[in-house]
Design an enzyme around this catalytic site. Structure first.
Site: not given
Ligand SMILES: *[C@@H]1O[C@H](CO)[C@@H](O)[C@H](O)[C@H]1NC(C)=O
Ligand SMILES: *[C@@H]1O[C@H](CO)[C@@H](O)[C@H](O)[C@H]1NC(C)=O
Ligand SMILES: *[C@@H]1O[C@H](CO)[C@@H](O)[C@H](O)[C@H]1NC(C)=O
Ligand SMILES: *[C@@H]1O[C@H](CO)[C@@H](O)[C@H](O)[C@H]1NC(C)=O
Length: 377
Positions: A120, A224
């Site tokens: 990202h 994550e």
């Protein structure tokens, strides 16, 4: 058990076709096939590498599947190679044919896919870690939902992070339209807002063929590393669906985050195991060859480990393609491990915070243990 859940999911997703049957007492072993991308070469420095300077790293080389080209010998002039036939003009086109060739030749227990994994763009949590410094971020600020001016719980993208996604958007458009890069057949994203937004800003406005539309699927396990940081706490499904109207969710995706507790972090073993599971999920349920994954620094690192790829840390907005070979092998006995461990923090901003060392809490109630918390990623 894992695989019966998957075949149930299959019926709901029309885009996927026949699943890859795993024989009894066998499991999938992954390897990254070297020699096709600059990133798998130890001489490539990940800290300075930018995919946009190197055609995503695709090496200029020949493949065994390349068509033979005649040498043309014009009278009185130098001989030259006939041009590539249609469909083989660019490096990407020839690479695509090569991967197709590998799959055609492969035995039933082996398959190849190209995973293009993007981190990202910069989120507010990344900016805050830089602002406060990693020790103070880890032992205090990352456990807060934000400060007086910005929020970093399930962080959104900063202006710089959006720019990174726009850059990827322009680069993909150019590769697809001018360099013959194959369109993705599947898109996956982490459920964290920064990834959904990065994927949306990278792909949603591209002029893609009807057969290859951007219909990203959210998969929990592409998230994550789950630490006690609030940036690892995902929003509810209702909120995530508002980020992009065409978003789909894997079957069983929970409304609220069932994994983040704010007190325990997952262990490396746990993250590696779920990374293997999510790859198994994709490889057994999705027969696409060209797959885009939008995820995180820590999670892409674990995916690369699982794929037996060398360490290659991505900066925000960076992208890495991997030619993956998946092969069924005999199941190896696995050892047991702890999945979660308690992570300690300060309960107020620390007195001191020294880069590379850690911080000293201002109160004695909680001990700072920065080594136990992962850095924001
Ligand atoms: C890695 O790159 C170097 C420098 O370009 C080259 O000499 C070497 O052959 C490459 N190694 C592999 C395994 O491709
Ligand atoms: C391959 O060649 C093209 C054209 O010369 C160049 O732009 C590209 O960077 C090269 N790729 C690599 C990985 O060296
Ligand atoms: C909050 O953190 C940001 C860094 O992300 C910083 O720019 C801002 O000044 C901080 N606000 C306060 C009130 O400290
Ligand atoms: C989902 O999250 C949003 C944003 O945080 C919140 O406003 C909303 O009440 C939540 N909805 C449910 C069903 O929990």
């Amino acid at each position: 058990m894992k695989f019966s859940v998957l075949s149930a999911a299959l019926a709901l997703t029309p885009a996927v076709m026949a699943d890859w049957k795993i024989s009894k007492n066998r499991e999938i072993e992954y390897s990254s096939v070297e020699g096709f991308f600059l990133q798998d070469n130890t001489t490539t420095d990940a800290t300075t590498f930018d995919y946009a300077d190197w055609n995503f790293g695709l090496l200029n080389r020949t493949y065994t599947s390349d068509p033979k080209r005649k040498t043309i010998k014009p009278k009185g002039r130098k001989p030259y190679k006939a041009p590539w036939p249609k469909g083989y003009t660019t490096q990407w086109e020839r690479f695509e044919k090569y991967v197709e060739h590998l799959n055609k030749k492969a035995p039933k227990d082996t398959q190849y896919k190209v995973l293009v994994m993007g981190r990202h763009g910069e989120g507010f949590h990344n900016a805050a870690e830089t602002y406060y410094g990693t020790p103070a971020w880890n032992c205090y600020w990352s456990e807060q939902t934000g400060n007086a001016t910005v929020t970093w719980q399930d962080a959104l993208l900063t202006e710089a992070g959006l720019e990174e996604a726009y850059k990827a958007n322009a680069y993909f458009e150019e590769r697809f339209e001018q360099y013959g890069m194959p369109y993705f057949e599947s898109y996956y994203t982490s459920p964290l807002a920064r990834c959904v937004i990065t994927a949306r800003e990278t792909f949603a406005n591209l002029d893609l063929p009807k057969s290859h539309r951007f219909l990203p699927v959210v998969k929990e396990s592409f998230r994550e590393s789950i630490s006690i940081h609030t940036c690892d706490h995902r929003s509810n499904k209702t909120y995530i669906s508002t980020l992009f109207s065409k978003l789909r969710f894997e079957k069983g995706f929970a409304e609220t985050d069932e994994l983040w507790t704010g007190t325990k972090g997952e262990t490396t073993e746990h993250q590696l195991a779920r990374s293997k599971d999510i790859l198994d999920d994709v490889f057994t349920s999705d027969d696409a060859t060209w797959i885009s994954v939008t995820s995180h620094s820590g999670e892409i690192s674990k995916l690369l480990t699982t794929l037996n790829h060398r360490t290659f840390k991505l900066s925000t907005g960076q992208i890495i393609p991997v030619l993956v070979k998946a092969k069924q092998v005999s199941i190896e006995p696995t050892s047991t491990y702890a999945s979660w461990s308690t992570e300690a923090t300060c309960n107020a901003p620390p007195v001191t915070s020294i880069s590379g060392q850690g911080c000293v809490c201002s109160t004695s109630t909680t001990l700072a243990s920065t080594s136990a918390t992962a850095t924001a990623a």
